[in-house]
Write a protein that holds these residues in place. Structure first.
Motif, PDB file in Angstrom:
ATOM      1  N   ALA A  78      59.274  11.512  51.552  1.00 34.93           N
ATOM      2  CA  ALA A  78      59.753  11.655  50.172  1.00 34.93           C
ATOM      3  C   ALA A  78      58.825  12.539  49.352  1.00 34.93           C
ATOM      4  CB  ALA A  78      59.881  10.284  49.522  1.00 34.93           C
ATOM      5  N   ALA A  79      57.543  12.519  49.671  1.00 33.57           N
ATOM      6  CA  ALA A  79      56.563  13.389  49.001  1.00 33.57           C
ATOM      7  C   ALA A  79      56.673  13.285  47.480  1.00 33.57           C
ATOM      8  CB  ALA A  79      56.731  14.837  49.468  1.00 33.57           C
ATOM      9  N   ILE A  80      56.603  12.065  46.981  1.00 35.62           N
ATOM     10  CA  ILE A  80      56.695  11.833  45.536  1.00 35.62           C
ATOM     11  C   ILE A  80      55.441  12.359  44.846  1.00 35.62           C
ATOM     12  CG2 ILE A  80      57.012  10.099  43.735  1.00 35.62           C
ATOM     13  CD1 ILE A  80      59.384  10.352  45.645  1.00 35.62           C
ATOM     14  N   ARG A  81      55.643  13.058  43.749  1.00 33.41           N
ATOM     15  CA  ARG A  81      54.533  13.582  42.953  1.00 33.41           C
ATOM     16  C   ARG A  81      54.576  12.978  41.546  1.00 33.41           C
ATOM     17  NH1 ARG A  81      56.881  18.014  45.230  1.00 33.41           N
ATOM     18  NH2 ARG A  81      57.736  18.699  43.236  1.00 33.41           N
ATOM     19  N   PRO A  82      53.444  12.967  40.848  1.00 29.37           N
ATOM     20  CA  PRO A  82      53.429  12.421  39.487  1.00 29.37           C
ATOM     21  C   PRO A  82      54.493  13.068  38.612  1.00 29.37           C
ATOM     22  CG  PRO A  82      51.193  12.789  40.241  1.00 29.37           C
ATOM     23  CD  PRO A  82      52.099  13.381  41.290  1.00 29.37           C
ATOM     24  N   GLY A  83      55.193  12.237  37.842  1.00 26.97           N
ATOM     25  CA  GLY A  83      56.201  12.720  36.924  1.00 26.97           C
ATOM     26  C   GLY A  83      57.608  12.782  37.494  1.00 26.97           C
TER      27      GLY A  83
END
Length: 257
Positions: free
Chosen positions: A67-72
């Motif tokens: 998923a490679a979730i990043r801040p925001g």
């Protein structure tokens, strides 16, 4: 009959759908699936560990990494149940992100909400049907569904809704039990239709619900069919990863525009 290779090829009659190996009216399936998950909600994670030998945790960890979730980022977890993925996504999205935990089943959602509260996370939650998502077009960077798609009556409609709420460039991740490699099929059948109902009876005190869960896996589309369904929903760059010889598979698709 080899259930691993033939049951999912049986089409339901018009106006009906599959509830495990049984054909039921489409209007009845949602209620019967809800009954299953009301029954197993309090023991769901324990049973997942028993059903998969703990492997579901590894499969979910792989999904989280992909998923490679990043801040925001804005993330929607559908059929999120006890909240494993939503909690992990929230930690990565940070205070500037927006992570929703949703499920059609109130009992499952209540367990997930309580666990997030215990972990100090106050995330938005909603009881909602994946075939009719209450979110605007193009709102989310990521949409996920883990072990929930096979229980949906109209999977094509649900996938189209997931694509609709994705932003251009957003990614859908579908983690689900899938078609096991043929050499393992006999052992997998024995486990699914003998051992799993026994565990359901003696641990969750609900043999029939776990018999349904085993049957629902066999009725779910195989890897290639599900890939085609993601493409039909308007997603591109579709790929899948077989996990534990196809016992589960992670499908991905990107909304390009």
């Amino acid at each position: 009959m080899n259930r691993s290779t033939s049951s999912s090829d049986r089409a339901a009659a018009p106006g009906t759908t599959h509830f495990g190996f049984e054909s039921v009216a489409e209007s009845e399936k949602a209620r019967r699936v809800a009954d299953v998950f009301h029954s197993v909600a309090s023991r769901y994670d324990v049973m997942n560990d028993l059903m998969s030998g703990g492997l579901h945790r590894i499969w979910k960890a792989f999904t989280i990494s992909r998923a490679a979730i990043r801040p925001g980022m804005k993330v929607l977890d559908i059929a999120g149940g006890t909240g494993d993925l939503a909690r992990a996504f929230a930690k990565r999205a940070g205070d500037t992100g927006e992570v929703w935990l949703t499920d059609i089943n109130e009992s499952m959602l209540r367990v997930g909400r309580d666990r997030m509260t215990d972990a100090g996370l106050l995330l938005p939650t909603a009881v909602c049907d994946a075939e009719h998502l209450p979110f605007p077009d193009g709102h989310f960077d990521r949409v996920s569904v883990a072990f929930g798609l096979r229980n949906m009556t109209h999977k094509d409609r649900a996938l189209a809704e997931m694509a609709r709420v994705l932003k251009p460039g957003g990614k859908l991740l579908v983690l689900e039990f899938s078609r096991v490699a043929p050499p393992l099929a006999p052992v997998y059948d024995l486990y699914s239709f003998k051992v799993l109902p026994w565990l359901g009876k003696h641990v969750a005190k609900d043999e029939e619900s776990y018999r349904y869960l085993a049957e629902s896996i066999r009725m779910h589309p195989d890897q290639e069919t599900l890939s085609d369904m993601l493409r039909a929903a308007g997603l591109d760059r579709v790929q899948h990863f077989n996990l534990t010889a196809g016992v589960a598979a992670l499908h991905e698709g990107v909304k390009l525009s």
